[in-house]
Design a protein around this motif. Structure first.
Motif, PDB file in Angstrom:
ATOM      1  N   LEU A 311       0.830  -1.207   0.000  1.00 16.70           N
ATOM      2  CA  LEU A 311       0.000   0.000   0.000  1.00 16.70           C
ATOM      3  C   LEU A 311       0.864   1.255   0.000  1.00 16.70           C
ATOM      4  CD1 LEU A 311      -2.888   1.155   0.189  1.00 16.70           C
ATOM      5  CD2 LEU A 311      -2.650   1.080   2.677  1.00 16.70           C
ATOM      6  N   ALA A 312       1.930   1.256   0.789  1.00 13.69           N
ATOM      7  CA  ALA A 312       2.819   2.416   0.844  1.00 13.69           C
ATOM      8  C   ALA A 312       3.500   2.649  -0.501  1.00 13.69           C
ATOM      9  CB  ALA A 312       3.862   2.226   1.942  1.00 13.69           C
ATOM     10  N   ALA A 313       3.972   1.584  -1.119  1.00 16.84           N
ATOM     11  CA  ALA A 313       4.631   1.730  -2.423  1.00 16.84           C
ATOM     12  C   ALA A 313       3.672   2.296  -3.461  1.00 16.84           C
ATOM     13  CB  ALA A 313       5.174   0.377  -2.883  1.00 16.84           C
ATOM     14  N   ARG A 314       2.453   1.821  -3.459  1.00 17.43           N
ATOM     15  CA  ARG A 314       1.476   2.310  -4.435  1.00 17.43           C
ATOM     16  C   ARG A 314       1.081   3.756  -4.137  1.00 17.43           C
ATOM     17  NH1 ARG A 314      -2.308  -2.240  -6.818  1.00 17.43           N
ATOM     18  NH2 ARG A 314      -0.905  -4.031  -6.743  1.00 17.43           N
ATOM     19  N   ALA A 315       0.998   4.109  -2.851  1.00 21.44           N
ATOM     20  CA  ALA A 315       0.647   5.480  -2.487  1.00 21.44           C
ATOM     21  C   ALA A 315       1.737   6.452  -2.931  1.00 21.44           C
ATOM     22  CB  ALA A 315       0.417   5.575  -0.980  1.00 21.44           C
ATOM     23  N   ILE A 316       2.986   6.020  -2.863  1.00 17.08           N
ATOM     24  CA  ILE A 316       4.088   6.875  -3.325  1.00 17.08           C
ATOM     25  C   ILE A 316       3.961   7.135  -4.822  1.00 17.08           C
ATOM     26  CG2 ILE A 316       6.594   6.972  -3.693  1.00 17.08           C
ATOM     27  CD1 ILE A 316       6.869   5.376  -1.038  1.00 17.08           C
ATOM     28  N   VAL A 317       3.690   6.084  -5.597  1.00 13.94           N
ATOM     29  CA  VAL A 317       3.513   6.253  -7.040  1.00 13.94           C
ATOM     30  C   VAL A 317       2.336   7.186  -7.321  1.00 13.94           C
ATOM     31  CG1 VAL A 317       2.978   5.076  -9.210  1.00 13.94           C
ATOM     32  CG2 VAL A 317       4.524   4.004  -7.552  1.00 13.94           C
ATOM     33  N   ARG A 318       1.240   7.017  -6.585  1.00 14.55           N
ATOM     34  CA  ARG A 318       0.084   7.890  -6.765  1.00 14.55           C
ATOM     35  C   ARG A 318       0.443   9.340  -6.459  1.00 14.55           C
ATOM     36  NH1 ARG A 318      -5.364   6.970  -6.612  1.00 14.55           N
ATOM     37  NH2 ARG A 318      -4.750   5.094  -7.764  1.00 14.55           N
ATOM     38  N   ALA A 319       1.248   9.552  -5.437  1.00 16.08           N
ATOM     39  CA  ALA A 319       1.655  10.913  -5.091  1.00 16.08           C
ATOM     40  C   ALA A 319       2.478  11.539  -6.215  1.00 16.08           C
ATOM     41  CB  ALA A 319       2.454  10.905  -3.787  1.00 16.08           C
ATOM     42  N   PHE A 320       3.369  10.759  -6.830  1.00 11.22           N
ATOM     43  CA  PHE A 320       4.151  11.274  -7.961  1.00 11.22           C
ATOM     44  C   PHE A 320       3.239  11.624  -9.131  1.00 11.22           C
ATOM     45  CE2 PHE A 320       7.958   9.852  -5.826  1.00 11.22           C
ATOM     46  CZ  PHE A 320       8.970  10.627  -6.372  1.00 11.22           C
ATOM     47  N   GLU A 321       2.228  10.819  -9.356  1.00  6.75           N
ATOM     48  CA  GLU A 321       1.295  11.120 -10.443  1.00  6.75           C
ATOM     49  C   GLU A 321       0.577  12.435 -10.187  1.00  6.75           C
ATOM     50  OE1 GLU A 321      -0.023   6.852 -12.310  1.00  6.75           O
ATOM     51  OE2 GLU A 321      -1.150   7.576 -10.570  1.00  6.75           O
ATOM     52  N   GLN A 322       0.097  12.618  -8.966  1.00  7.61           N
ATOM     53  CA  GLN A 322      -0.630  13.839  -8.647  1.00  7.61           C
ATOM     54  C   GLN A 322       0.284  15.059  -8.697  1.00  7.61           C
ATOM     55  OE1 GLN A 322      -2.866  13.535  -4.999  1.00  7.61           O
ATOM     56  NE2 GLN A 322      -3.966  11.714  -5.650  1.00  7.61           N
ATOM     57  N   ALA A 323       1.513  14.921  -8.192  1.00  7.25           N
ATOM     58  CA  ALA A 323       2.432  16.054  -8.148  1.00  7.25           C
ATOM     59  C   ALA A 323       2.912  16.459  -9.537  1.00  7.25           C
ATOM     60  CB  ALA A 323       3.628  15.731  -7.257  1.00  7.25           C
ATOM     61  N   SER A 324       3.088  15.486 -10.407  1.00  6.45           N
ATOM     62  CA  SER A 324       3.643  15.762 -11.738  1.00  6.45           C
ATOM     63  C   SER A 324       2.581  15.936 -12.809  1.00  6.45           C
ATOM     64  CB  SER A 324       4.584  14.627 -12.160  1.00  6.45           C
ATOM     65  OG  SER A 324       3.854  13.412 -12.352  1.00  6.45           O
ATOM     66  N   GLY A 325       1.370  15.432 -12.530  1.00  6.18           N
ATOM     67  CA  GLY A 325       0.317  15.476 -13.537  1.00  6.18           C
ATOM     68  C   GLY A 325       0.520  14.464 -14.639  1.00  6.18           C
ATOM     69  N   GLN A 326       1.330  13.433 -14.376  1.00  2.00           N
ATOM     70  CA  GLN A 326       1.623  12.418 -15.383  1.00  2.00           C
ATOM     71  C   GLN A 326       1.118  11.050 -14.930  1.00  2.00           C
ATOM     72  OE1 GLN A 326       5.662  12.360 -16.836  1.00  2.00           O
ATOM     73  NE2 GLN A 326       5.985  14.507 -16.301  1.00  2.00           N
ATOM     74  N   GLU A 327       0.768  10.221 -15.881  1.00  2.00           N
ATOM     75  CA  GLU A 327       0.395   8.841 -15.609  1.00  2.00           C
ATOM     76  C   GLU A 327       1.669   8.012 -15.537  1.00  2.00           C
ATOM     77  OE1 GLU A 327      -1.769   5.738 -14.562  1.00  2.00           O
ATOM     78  OE2 GLU A 327      -2.781   7.597 -15.119  1.00  2.00           O
ATOM     79  N   LEU A 328       1.942   7.422 -14.359  1.00  2.00           N
ATOM     80  CA  LEU A 328       3.207   6.719 -14.169  1.00  2.00           C
ATOM     81  C   LEU A 328       3.034   5.245 -13.820  1.00  2.00           C
ATOM     82  CD1 LEU A 328       4.974   9.457 -12.010  1.00  2.00           C
ATOM     83  CD2 LEU A 328       5.394   8.963 -14.428  1.00  2.00           C
ATOM     84  N   ALA A 329       1.825   4.802 -13.582  1.00  2.01           N
ATOM     85  CA  ALA A 329       1.648   3.466 -13.053  1.00  2.01           C
ATOM     86  C   ALA A 329       1.081   2.478 -14.062  1.00  2.01           C
ATOM     87  CB  ALA A 329       0.735   3.507 -11.828  1.00  2.01           C
ATOM     88  N   ALA A 330       0.717   2.944 -15.231  1.00  2.00           N
ATOM     89  CA  ALA A 330       0.089   2.055 -16.192  1.00  2.00           C
ATOM     90  C   ALA A 330       1.062   0.999 -16.692  1.00  2.00           C
ATOM     91  CB  ALA A 330      -0.460   2.847 -17.382  1.00  2.00           C
ATOM     92  N   SER A 331       0.793  -0.236 -16.364  1.00  2.00           N
ATOM     93  CA  SER A 331       1.661  -1.340 -16.790  1.00  2.00           C
ATOM     94  C   SER A 331       0.897  -2.639 -16.658  1.00  2.00           C
ATOM     95  CB  SER A 331       2.937  -1.379 -15.946  1.00  2.00           C
ATOM     96  OG  SER A 331       3.684  -2.541 -16.203  1.00  2.00           O
ATOM     97  N   GLU A 332       1.010  -3.526 -17.623  1.00  2.00           N
ATOM     98  CA  GLU A 332       0.286  -4.791 -17.553  1.00  2.00           C
ATOM     99  C   GLU A 332       0.758  -5.652 -16.398  1.00  2.00           C
ATOM    100  OE1 GLU A 332       0.577  -6.783 -21.240  1.00  2.00           O
ATOM    101  OE2 GLU A 332      -0.557  -5.280 -22.368  1.00  2.00           O
ATOM    102  N   ASP A 333       2.051  -5.560 -16.066  1.00  2.00           N
ATOM    103  CA  ASP A 333       2.574  -6.415 -14.995  1.00  2.00           C
ATOM    104  C   ASP A 333       2.684  -5.681 -13.682  1.00  2.00           C
ATOM    105  OD1 ASP A 333       4.565  -4.712 -15.727  1.00  2.00           O
ATOM    106  OD2 ASP A 333       6.143  -6.258 -15.828  1.00  2.00           O
ATOM    107  N   ASP A 334       2.284  -4.415 -13.628  1.00  2.00           N
ATOM    108  CA  ASP A 334       2.315  -3.664 -12.378  1.00  2.00           C
ATOM    109  C   ASP A 334       1.035  -2.841 -12.266  1.00  2.00           C
ATOM    110  OD1 ASP A 334       2.729  -2.147 -10.174  1.00  2.00           O
ATOM    111  OD2 ASP A 334       4.666  -1.326 -10.807  1.00  2.00           O
TER     112      ASP A 334
END
Length: 336
Positions: A311-334
């Motif tokens: 949960l913490a790892a995913r929340a960090i990625v979500r925070a980067f997305e919100q801060a940068s305005g970019q989609e960073l997590a889209a991946s078939e294996d992640d």
């Protein structure tokens, strides 16, 4: 509830003098202390009311930032126009915590000094090394869903409950304290303690000291920031995991990063080594996921809270997305 005396201080000197007594406690907003007294967890023999002290102002400081008085209420800070424009991360974190009614009376200094919300800490019929050193930690093999995954010890796995403090940690704030021996400044990173062998000590504030103010640096990361809070319900709930992220972006690269986590440790958690390694790297999905993985690499979960690691790892990625305005997590294996 035990019997106690009450005195009201009008200045810092008289407050420190009145506090120089066994089992004395400062009373400001009282949103945490009064609960602890009612539950028999805190048993002060003297309450020193400091609400009249001149420590409510929000002013410019000598470093080009802002100085927030320790008695400024959470609401006053969150809705201050200078905070909202220059340090929106702090405003968002405060507004994510508690309720409007509590924020209207809770103070900055009190927020920093609030005790853990561990079930065993509040239940005086159970063992708790933080409340009664040497009795054991009931959460180790008990109900530990809300407890720490980083920085814990065999003596305590409680977490610090503040949202505001997570943002202050990410902003590299300083804490100004005063005593009869003079004033000193404590970097926010050094203010709260990990439990180690002395979990009853939450901070490095001495018994003869009082928090006077918090200094914010000139850089507030107003352009790229995020506060992500994951909790069991949408309001008035403590974080299972929270992330305060401050970013500087230069083109497609990360120029600077500050990342503090809440709900995972005895204090707001930062990994400065991981932050340093991220600077200068491209802002892309793989880089951010690797950074998130490095933050939780040494995390240790228990049966009730092991889910917090992912949960913490995913929340960090979500925070980067919100801060940068970019989609960073889209991946078939992640599927983060």
């Amino acid at each position: 509830m035990n019997r106690f005396s009450y005195t009201r201080a009008n200045d810092i000197t008289s407050a420190l003098q009145a506090h120089d007594a066994p089992a004395a406690a400062f009373l400001a907003g009282g949103t945490n202390l009064v609960d602890l007294i009612k539950e028999g967890v805190a048993r002060p023999e003297r309450l020193v009311d400091i609400r009249r002290l001149p420590m409510k102002a929000i002013d410019d400081n000598a470093n080009g930032g802002l100085r927030i008085g320790a008695l400024a209420t959470n609401s006053a800070v969150a809705y201050d126009q200078r905070i909202q424009s220059r340090y929106p991360l702090l405003s968002k974190a405060i507004l994510a915590g508690a309720s409007a009614q509590i924020r209207n009376v809770a103070t900055v200094g009190g927020n920093m000094l609030q005790r853990t919300r561990c079930h065993y800490f509040y239940d005086t019929a159970t063992p708790c090394n933080k409340r009664d050193p040497g009795t054991g930690c009931g959460a180790l093999n008990g109900v530990n869903r809300i407890h720490a995954i980083l920085g814990a010890s065999e003596h305590c796995i409680a977490v610090h409950p503040s949202d505001m403090c997570v943002a202050l940690a990410a902003l590299d704030a300083d804490v100004r304290v005063s005593s009869d021996q003079g004033d000193r400044v404590i970097p926010f990173d050094d203010f709260h303690r990990l439990p180690g062998d002395t979990p009853e000590k939450d901070t490095n504030l001495r018994d003869d000291e009082i928090i006077v103010a918090v200094d914010l640096p000139a850089e507030g990361f107003a352009e790229h920031h995020a506060y992500v809070k994951v909790r069991d319900r949408a309001s008035f709930a403590f974080a299972l995991v929270s992330v305060a992220l401050a970013l500087k972006i230069d083109g497609d690269r990360i120029d600077d990063v500050r990342c503090a986590l809440g709900g995972v440790a005895h204090k707001p958690w930062r990994n400065r080594q991981a932050e340093a390694a991220l600077r200068g790297k491209p802002l892309e999905a793989a880089t951010v996921r690797d950074f998130a993985a490095s933050i939780v690499r040494d995390a240790q979960g228990r049966p009730g809270n092991a889910f917090k690691i992912e949960l913490a790892a995913r929340a960090i990625v979500r925070a980067f997305e919100q801060a940068s305005g970019q989609e960073l997590a889209a991946s078939e294996d992640d599927p983060t």
